[in-house]
Design an enzyme around this catalytic site. Structure first.
Site, PDB file in Angstrom:
ATOM      1  N   HIS A  51       0.834  -1.215   0.000  1.00 27.45           N
ATOM      2  CA  HIS A  51       0.000   0.000   0.000  1.00 27.45           C
ATOM      3  C   HIS A  51       0.870   1.267   0.000  1.00 27.45           C
ATOM      4  CE1 HIS A  51       0.546  -1.345   4.213  1.00 27.45           C
ATOM      5  NE2 HIS A  51       0.771  -0.083   4.437  1.00 27.45           N
ATOM      6  N   GLY A  57       0.705  -6.207  -1.851  1.00 23.60           N
ATOM      7  CA  GLY A  57      -0.547  -5.574  -1.443  1.00 23.60           C
ATOM      8  C   GLY A  57      -1.243  -6.519  -0.470  1.00 23.60           C
ATOM      9  N   GLU A 109       2.386 -24.500   3.790  1.00 18.17           N
ATOM     10  CA  GLU A 109       1.863 -24.408   2.427  1.00 18.17           C
ATOM     11  C   GLU A 109       1.835 -22.973   1.911  1.00 18.17           C
ATOM     12  OE1 GLU A 109       0.243 -25.829   4.940  1.00 18.17           O
ATOM     13  OE2 GLU A 109       0.211 -27.978   4.520  1.00 18.17           O
ATOM     14  N   ASP A 158      -8.312 -41.065   5.511  1.00 18.75           N
ATOM     15  CA  ASP A 158      -8.057 -39.796   6.193  1.00 18.75           C
ATOM     16  C   ASP A 158      -9.323 -38.955   6.312  1.00 18.75           C
ATOM     17  OD1 ASP A 158      -5.467 -39.947   7.099  1.00 18.75           O
ATOM     18  OD2 ASP A 158      -4.583 -39.135   5.273  1.00 18.75           O
ATOM     19  N   HIS A 181      -9.543 -34.177   4.748  1.00 20.74           N
ATOM     20  CA  HIS A 181      -8.456 -34.253   3.776  1.00 20.74           C
ATOM     21  C   HIS A 181      -8.943 -34.448   2.341  1.00 20.74           C
ATOM     22  CE1 HIS A 181      -6.110 -34.525   7.380  1.00 20.74           C
ATOM     23  NE2 HIS A 181      -4.984 -34.811   6.774  1.00 20.74           N
TER      24      HIS A 181
END
Lengths: 679, 679
Positions: A68, A115, A417, A476, A480
């Site tokens: 910004h 941003g 991740e 699972d 998952h």
């Protein structure tokens, strides 16, 4: 560095250019640029860059993570000679301008799109990884082709976002001494003082990550302290450095130190008084004293051009002395893959072993890793599940750890991740044709959605190896098992979302992904084995959609992806026994299919035949290709995968029944292809 | 606490029950349960809980953040008297069982659904917030209705995920002394040793967050040390506590300490040897010595039931002494909203002021906050943009900060969207009918997708106040303008995705969201002003879709949401001038519309009339309601919002042109409603 009046005049110029941009646009963020101008000036004054050749691979990088504050960046780009004019600054935040409201990768000199908070600093970790890998691969005694630093400015927001924690922890582990982060400690966020929600000890936290942490107490004015901190950071070779820079948001404004100066233009009076305060004419806007231009030309542009020229000469010698490496690097800098690399892609014939597509993906990496050295990847701690590591891979690790070396190309991302996604973007943005990939369970790409969106928006051609792509996950269970994931990413512009059905389609996915210049790819792969299909080929599959198995005058078209293609082939046999003729269409990637000529697309999905989509995830998004949909619009179940498929009726019989019902439903009705649009 | 042989026998029983579950299923994670059984035993042995009344509001909570270790939790639930039989354990990870592969909220005794790493510990922060708020609101001298602790076990994975950083930083700021996290420091992840990617100093990091950090060196066996650490943590009133518990993954197994024991069953031989090692019969499975049952009955079940009975009596007295508060709490514990609360929802008439729907949302909170005390919310540092704070709100803050009090109901979440999402889930899971909401820019819900998915899967009826819902964001540009967001969350099962078009529709959204028992809501709201519409009403809008403005025998139906509804109304006027009759359908929430009877839905979107969808985001997902689509399948632009709308032709003329083309396209063709399905 010693600082004089010209430095202070330059800083005032930066400050007022930023304030003027925001005021002219009547929109934007003046607070951070006013506080950060001195830091930007000092950083840039000692950076190696060539504004006339922004892609020079040996340049230092500058990332504005608090995007910004972009008016600051535009001011710097303009003053130092990048192709950005005063007119461009006057069109800040206007439609079609070169100066949008947040930094966008397309503009020369903008290293990454920022941003969305926390992305930039995490991209910087990726750039630092790439620089280390590049240097370890190509530097030779007497040929220091790369020794660049990655500079980042970030604010409190970036450090509150979890993504930066993930990336920073990994940066500490990887001992990225080439990474220097300036933390704008202005103690203000939109809601007010950071004391209301963010009073942790940031310095201590970064020390815990293994970083060097320095403090500049008067970031508003103390240029010497800033320069000293940077000099110290550059000598810290085995740790990234954070410089905590205490500043005043909106420095010079009547609202300095208040959160109201964060995101609104200065009032007219305030703008006048701040210009007067800094010795400028309050009646004028966008003022740049000629001596400021001259100063930057002398201290940044000219030395940068000279350094670039020197480097070019060095690289010429390098190519003579190291012809093989030199040619490889030259090729990479041109953004080209090695000639004939596609011939290494494995192909399969019907009847060959049934394999999980994740396994077929592993085979691709095994086949390509040697001839395509720009492939660099890893997994978010699911290597044995994602099958992302080729046998001979060396881990990217500091030598001293004993786990690998900086020349290694396999990254142990840890269970991070989102950080991995942003790091991949940074590796890609570094240049040198790096082709980063990262493995995760498909369902957990949701954790990384923020970074994936930036990949798509900025056009980083990174690759997600997204295994365990459906209820085929099995035991699972629903936590998952992806349901909405395909719909989510297919709705994201400029994103390949591959769901290959067999080995040839896996190879096709990687063929497109690796040649892609500006589009990220998600390759959704099965946990379970799939047969090699009659009718599949790389040539067909790269189109994104094709007729896999055909009949004359089909009664129905079944369009499927991934594990549901072979299922549909089986269903077609059951239908044939009942006298119902089914064409099978495989649609592994919507994006590429949509790019095919209309004629081709209509040859695959023509008028007059009912089309049934079959995919064991949400049916959302299939309306553009099929009339009826067999999918899974609920969460899955925990159990052995074959039982779970059966439970949801995803069996040859289940598909055949629905196909038959679809045929009957449309009997006697005129049907046009869903591809037909009215406008 | 003093520990004897019965404790050790109990722990062995837990260990072997967990190993047997995984072996019987031939799938699952034995490693963590084997290492964590002692901790679970010691924690549970001093927790306040009533297995025969799992919802008792004054219970302590236990969250298994490393949800893959669920066999441990099932063992505990079974042994301590929750409704979970040995037969259930034998059906671990089987289709339709009560014991899926990761903990699911539906099972009594499971406080939250975990498995996606980092969620559980962040939910626990939410529970701790709720407990503090509950106690500050309802506890009175002599009436200590709530003093519970929130216990969490988490592993390395949870602490690597950024979401836990966000939530933990906030927990430190909020001084949540009721939160006790046991960090299973087993130094192993799926990829191998944590040394390859996670060698930060976790203890120091948590100290930096303002936590108390303790260390138990031998978590495998040293029950006294575990108990001592917990006792210490409970006396630390103004800080959350992390107990770093060093354990051996797969303790007792031949593969103890190796990553191979993380996610695969023990071999047959190993299972035999571990049973022998712990003094059990190697030929038998699922063995529970009677004295273990007796022990837990005596130490957990019976005291828990007694404490619950005492509490019930205390609450009876409380209701007499504090009739108003008592009645309110009784109502909340029954999960009921105050009678007549809906009458406070604002309604609007055509011609009243045009307002941004974010402003209309603020008015709803202003109207409801007093009469619905279970509303508790905040924003991820965008309060002045999301407009989430009612005027008189008190911030939820420790008294000593001077910023508010624990009885406050406005949470300053900081710039932590993912953490906020998981914290909201935790607040909801605490009980007492808490109605958590959180504000963010719609585009940045992508950062929180992991938590939102758990809301939907576990059924936490939390509310996202998702403002700045389109290119109407304007100057901030494409990094901040949602495109795929509606498609993403609409494809997520069990999720209300509201995009209201005016004041009445905003009220309808909150009416449904607040009464929802098991479904989260996303309310997508504009930055820009919208007119109050002719034809809208709460009664209509709660259905999710309705005919806003009708004509006899329409030539076309325009189906729109949010800001595009009034646009379509204007387009209809232009069309009328050309003799084209348009019905306007508003579809503010697909989920509720899909729940309406078919007859109603077909009355809104009947056969025989072409339907055009108009929505300035991705068209993906609209195939189920419309034949043609006017949307935005690319990223946006930075510029003043009206100009950006115009640039993409989202004007009355632009809509009218496409409507006309749609009418012409289908002229003479038979059309059936997209709602018609073949099966």
């Amino acid at each position: 560095m010693t600082f004089t009046d010209i430095d202070r005049l330059s800083i005032s110029t930066i400050r007022l250019l930023a304030a003027d941009q925001v005021s002219k646009a009547n929109s934007g963020h003046p607070g951070a640029p006013l506080g950060l101008a001195p830091a930007a000036h000092v950083i840039w004054s000692q950076m190696k860059m060539n504004p006339k050749n922004p892609d020079w691979i040996a340049r230092d990088r500058f990332v504005l993570s608090n995007g910004h504050a972009v008016a600051l960046l535009y001011s710097m780009l303009h003053l130092t000679g990048y192709p950005l004019s005063i007119e461009d600054l006057k069109h800040f935040r206007q439609l079609g301008s070169k100066t949008p409201g947040h930094p966008e990768f397309e503009l020369p000199g903008v290293e990454v799109t920022t941003g969305p908070l926390g992305q930039g600093i995490s991209n910087a970790v990726g750039m630092a990884i790439a620089q280390k890998q590049f240097a370890a691969t190509y530097n030779k005694p007497g040929f220091n082709l790369s020794d660049s630093f990655i500079y980042t400015i970030c604010g409190d927001g970036c450090l509150q976002e979890g993504i930066s924690s993930e990336a920073s922890s990994l940066a500490g582990h990887l001992q990225l001494g080439n990474l220097i982060v300036i933390y704008d400690d202005n103690r203000i966020t939109i809601d007010g003082s950071t004391a209301i929600s963010f009073d942790e000890d940031v310095a201590k936290r970064y020390e815990a990550y293994g970083w060097e942490v320095l403090h500049v107490e008067n970031g508003n004015e103390d240029l010497d302290a800033i320069a000293k901190a940077i000099a110290h950071a550059k000598t810290t070779v085995n740790k990234p450095t954070m410089i905590k820079l205490t500043t005043t948001i909106g420095y010079g404004s009547l609202k300095a130190g208040d959160h109201s100066v964060h995101g609104s233009p200065l009032s007219k009076d305030d703008l006048r008084q701040i210009k007067t305060k800094f010795g400028f004419n309050p009646d004028k806007s966008f003022q740049v004293p000629q001596e400021v231009y001259d100063h930057y030309q002398a201290t940044i542009l000219k030395p940068g051009q000279e350094a670039n020229a020197k480097w070019d000469a060095l690289f010429k010698q390098y190519q003579q002395k190291f012809p093989e490496l030199g040619a490889e690097l030259k090729r990479r800098l041109a953004g080209e893959l090695p000639e004939g690399w596609e011939s290494k892609l494995p192909t399969y014939k019907p009847g060959e072993s049934a394999l999980a597509t994740r396994k077929l993906s592993e085979i691709v990496f095994q086949h390509l890793n040697e001839s395509v050295p720009e492939i660099i990847g890893g997994s978010a701690d699911l290597t044995p599940s994602n099958l992302t590591r080729w046998k001979e891979a060396v881990d990217f690790q500091p030598d001293v750890t004993g786990f690998g070396s900086y020349a290694g190309r396999y990254i142990r991302y840890g269970i991070r991740e989102h950080g991995m996604g942003a790091i991949m973007n940074g590796i890609s943005a570094f240049g040198a044709n790096y082709k980063p990939y990262g493995g995760a369970f498909f369902n957990f790409l949701g954790y990384a959605a923020g970074a994936i969106r930036v990949s798509a928006l900025a056009g980083h051609p990174v690759i997600w190896v997204a295994t365990h792509d459906s209820i085929g996950v099995g035991e699972d269970g629903p936590t998952h098992q992806p349901i909405e994931s395909l719909a989510h990413f297919r709705a994201m512009p400029n994103t390949h979302v591959w769901r290959p059905a067999d080995g040839n389609e896996v190879s096709a996915a990687y063929k497109v992904a690796l040649t892609s210049k500006h589009t990220p790819s998600i390759v959704a792969l099965t946990r379970q084995n799939l047969p090699q299909l009659e009718g599949s080929s790389i040539e067909n599959a790269v189109k994104g959609g094709y007729v896999l198995q055909d009949v004359e005058n089909p009664d129905i078209i079944i369009a499927a992806t991934g594990s549901e293609v072979s299922l549909s082939v089986e269903a077609a046999k059951l239908l044939a026994a009942k006298g119902i003729k089914a064409r099978i269409v495989s649609l592994p990637d919507f994006l590429n299919f949509d790019k095919q000529p209309e004629e081709y697309r209509l040859s695959v999905l023509p008028d007059g035949v009912p089309i049934l989509s079959v995919e064991v995830l949400s049916t959302s998004g299939w309306g553009k290709y099929a009339h009826q949909h067999f999918g899974l619009n609920r969460f899955g179940e925990s159990g052995p995968a074959p039982q779970v498929f059966k439970y949801f009726d995803f069996t040859p019989e289940g598909v055949a029944t629905r196909a038959e019902k679809t045929v009957n439903f449309y009997k006697g009705k005129d049907l046009i292809s869903p591809l037909r649009t009215a406008f």
